[in-house]
Every structure is written in structure tokens, then in C-alpha cells.
Design a protein around this motif. Sequence first.
Motif, short mmCIF file in Angstrom:
data_model
loop_
_atom_site.label_atom_id
_atom_site.label_comp_id
_atom_site.label_asym_id
_atom_site.label_seq_id
_atom_site.Cartn_x
_atom_site.Cartn_y
_atom_site.Cartn_z
N PHE A 92 0.83 -1.20 0.00
CA PHE A 92 0.00 0.00 0.00
C PHE A 92 0.87 1.25 0.00
O PHE A 92 0.64 2.19 -0.77
N VAL A 93 1.90 1.27 0.86
CA VAL A 93 2.79 2.43 0.94
C VAL A 93 3.54 2.62 -0.38
O VAL A 93 3.67 3.75 -0.88
N ALA A 94 4.03 1.53 -0.96
CA ALA A 94 4.80 1.62 -2.20
C ALA A 94 3.96 2.16 -3.35
O ALA A 94 4.43 3.00 -4.13
N PHE A 95 2.73 1.69 -3.48
CA PHE A 95 1.85 2.20 -4.54
C PHE A 95 1.49 3.66 -4.28
O PHE A 95 1.38 4.45 -5.23
N SER A 96 1.32 4.03 -3.01
CA SER A 96 1.01 5.42 -2.69
C SER A 96 2.18 6.32 -3.04
O SER A 96 2.00 7.42 -3.60
N MET A 97 3.40 5.88 -2.74
CA MET A 97 4.59 6.65 -3.08
C MET A 97 4.70 6.83 -4.59
O MET A 97 4.98 7.93 -5.08
N THR A 98 4.47 5.76 -5.33
CA THR A 98 4.59 5.82 -6.79
C THR A 98 3.52 6.73 -7.38
O THR A 98 3.80 7.54 -8.28
N ALA A 99 2.29 6.59 -6.90
CA ALA A 99 1.20 7.44 -7.40
C ALA A 99 1.49 8.91 -7.12
O ALA A 99 1.31 9.77 -8.00
N SER A 100 1.95 9.21 -5.91
CA SER A 100 2.24 10.60 -5.56
C SER A 100 3.39 11.17 -6.40
O SER A 100 3.39 12.35 -6.75
N ALA A 101 4.37 10.32 -6.72
CA ALA A 101 5.47 10.77 -7.57
C ALA A 101 4.94 11.24 -8.92
O ALA A 101 5.36 12.28 -9.45
N PHE A 102 3.99 10.51 -9.47
CA PHE A 102 3.45 10.88 -10.78
C PHE A 102 2.48 12.05 -10.69
O PHE A 102 2.30 12.79 -11.67
N TYR A 103 1.85 12.24 -9.53
CA TYR A 103 1.05 13.46 -9.36
C TYR A 103 1.96 14.69 -9.44
O TYR A 103 1.61 15.70 -10.07
N LEU A 104 3.13 14.59 -8.81
CA LEU A 104 4.09 15.70 -8.87
C LEU A 104 4.58 15.92 -10.30
O LEU A 104 4.63 17.06 -10.78
N ILE A 105 4.95 14.83 -10.96
CA ILE A 105 5.46 14.94 -12.34
C ILE A 105 4.38 15.52 -13.26
O ILE A 105 4.66 16.40 -14.10
N ASN A 106 3.16 15.06 -13.10
CA ASN A 106 2.06 15.54 -13.94
C ASN A 106 1.81 17.03 -13.72
O ASN A 106 1.58 17.79 -14.67
N ASP A 107 1.86 17.45 -12.44
CA ASP A 107 1.62 18.87 -12.15
C ASP A 107 2.73 19.76 -12.68
O ASP A 107 2.48 20.90 -13.09
N VAL A 108 3.95 19.25 -12.69
CA VAL A 108 5.06 20.01 -13.28
C VAL A 108 4.86 20.11 -14.79
O VAL A 108 5.03 21.17 -15.39
N ARG A 109 4.51 19.00 -15.40
CA ARG A 109 4.33 18.98 -16.86
C ARG A 109 3.18 19.89 -17.30
O ARG A 109 3.26 20.54 -18.34
#
Length: 293
Positions: free
Chosen positions: A52-69
Motif C-alpha cells: 500500500f505504501v509503495a503504490f502510494s509513493m509511486t502514485a504521488s510521484a506521478f502526481y508531482l510529475i504531472n503537475d510540473v508537466r
Amino acid sequence: MSSFATASLRRTGALIEALRPRHWVKNVVVVAAPLFGLALDVDSLLRVGWAFVAFSMTASAFYLINDVRDIEADRNHPVKKHRPIAAGLVPIPFALSTAAVLLLGGLLGSYVLAPWLALTIGAYAFIQAGYNLGLKEEPILDIMVIAGGFVLRALGGAAAAGVPPSGWFILCIGLLAFFLGIEKRKAELREAGDEEETRSVLRDYSLPWLRRMESVVTASALMAYALWTLEGADTPWMLATLPFVAYAIFRYQYLSENGEGETPEETLVGDPAMLVASVCWGMLSLAILLISQ
């Protein structure tokens, strides 16, 4: 409190908001396989907790990347301009470095725990990258990516707990996730109306088309679940849980018709009727599985 400490607290709060922790509830899907496999000992639950933690970390990483893009588009959007990165509360270098740490931490930690979990995390990251790079603008494929994310979460939970997933399990999860994706787009389309500032892929959808897709997937999901209870489950008594699944699906359709299904994770826990149906389904399923052992 010094101005430096105050600024640090504000940046930390803005970063946490940018990670979108409210969306982590989607990752609860990781408990599905161990729940139905009755792998509920302390060790399995701890391993699934890390999934659960690992998927949450990965999802949040892409939220950051998407918001930057999408920072320029977000700054011109009446609502998204308040997102932490678009508003300048989280610097772009800090956001990207945080995303890199989250991705590496999720992958490496998962590999140490279970290589197959790391593989599902990697596959999840791959499709999320594809989604951010353009698949979110492609009709049908955008919904398939959303559904694929849920399937990978379920497979990740199975890998973490050491529970082999059945074909029936994957089919049911996939169809239900595809159903949620359709309902999400339908609610978004109804909410957007004729507004220009909306998700661009919605211009390729129409409510009649989404309703036709909805009819096919709803029937398929209910049939797959019914067949699983009779052919794939450990006991045919699991058929008794079908009414709760049917009610939840049709209730969600009702909510999406009224524009309330745009965020599945909030709809599933925010609507009292949906929440009661889900809890009853879970308790009855667990009771039947325990009694059948």
C-alpha cells in the motif's frame, strides 16, 4: 517562530497537498487478494501494508510529475491554478527531486520485500508515465490505463502476501475497474457541460457512447462476478454476496448520472449507501470464507 521555520512549514504543507494523499484510498485494492486468500496473519498484513505504501509513493510521484508537466495549463485554469506547484508554493526542482526519491524508494523497497511486487510497481509506473505523456488524451485507452492501474494494485497485493491470483480474480477486478473508469468520465462530462476549460479527452466522448460502453461492461462485470462465485470461489455460498455487488454498481451509476462519480475514491466512501453496501459485502464475504474453511 522564525520566518524560515514558518516558510518551511508552509512548503511542507504545500508538498503534502501536492502528493494528494486523499487519493491513496485507491491503493486499498492491494488487500483484495490476501483477503480472499485468507492470508490474514500479521506477517502477510505487514507485507501488504508495505505494498500500500509503495503504490502510494509511486502514485504521488506521478502526481508531482504531472503537475510540473501541466504547470502552464494549470495556471490558466480557474481551479487548478491553486494547486501547490502551479501556485508556486512548491518549486519545480524540489517537486521533481521528491518524485525521484518516491519512485526509487517504492521500487527498491518493494524489490527487497518481493521481486514480483517490484515488477508490478514498475509496470504501474510505466503505464502512469504513458498516461501522463499522452494516453490520457486518447479515448478508450485513457480508461483502460485507469483500469490497468487497479489490476496492478491487486496483483501487487497478491505478490506481497504470496497469494497466487486466479484468472477469475483478475477478470473481476479488471471489469469493475473499467466500469469505474467509464463512470468517472461520464460524471466529468456531465459536470463539464459546454465549458471550454476541461479535460481535453472529454471532447472525444459523448454521453450516449459512454452509456453504451457502460451497459456492456456492467453486464460483463456482474456476469463475471456471478460465475466466479459459482466456479472460482472456494464455496458456492459466495453467490449470496452478489446482491451487494449489484446494488453497489447500480448505485454508482445513479450517482454518476447526477455528476457525483468524478472521484471514485471519494464516492465509494462518501456516499452512505455505497459505504454500507461495501461494508456488508466485505463482512459477509469474510464470514462465508471463514466458515467454509
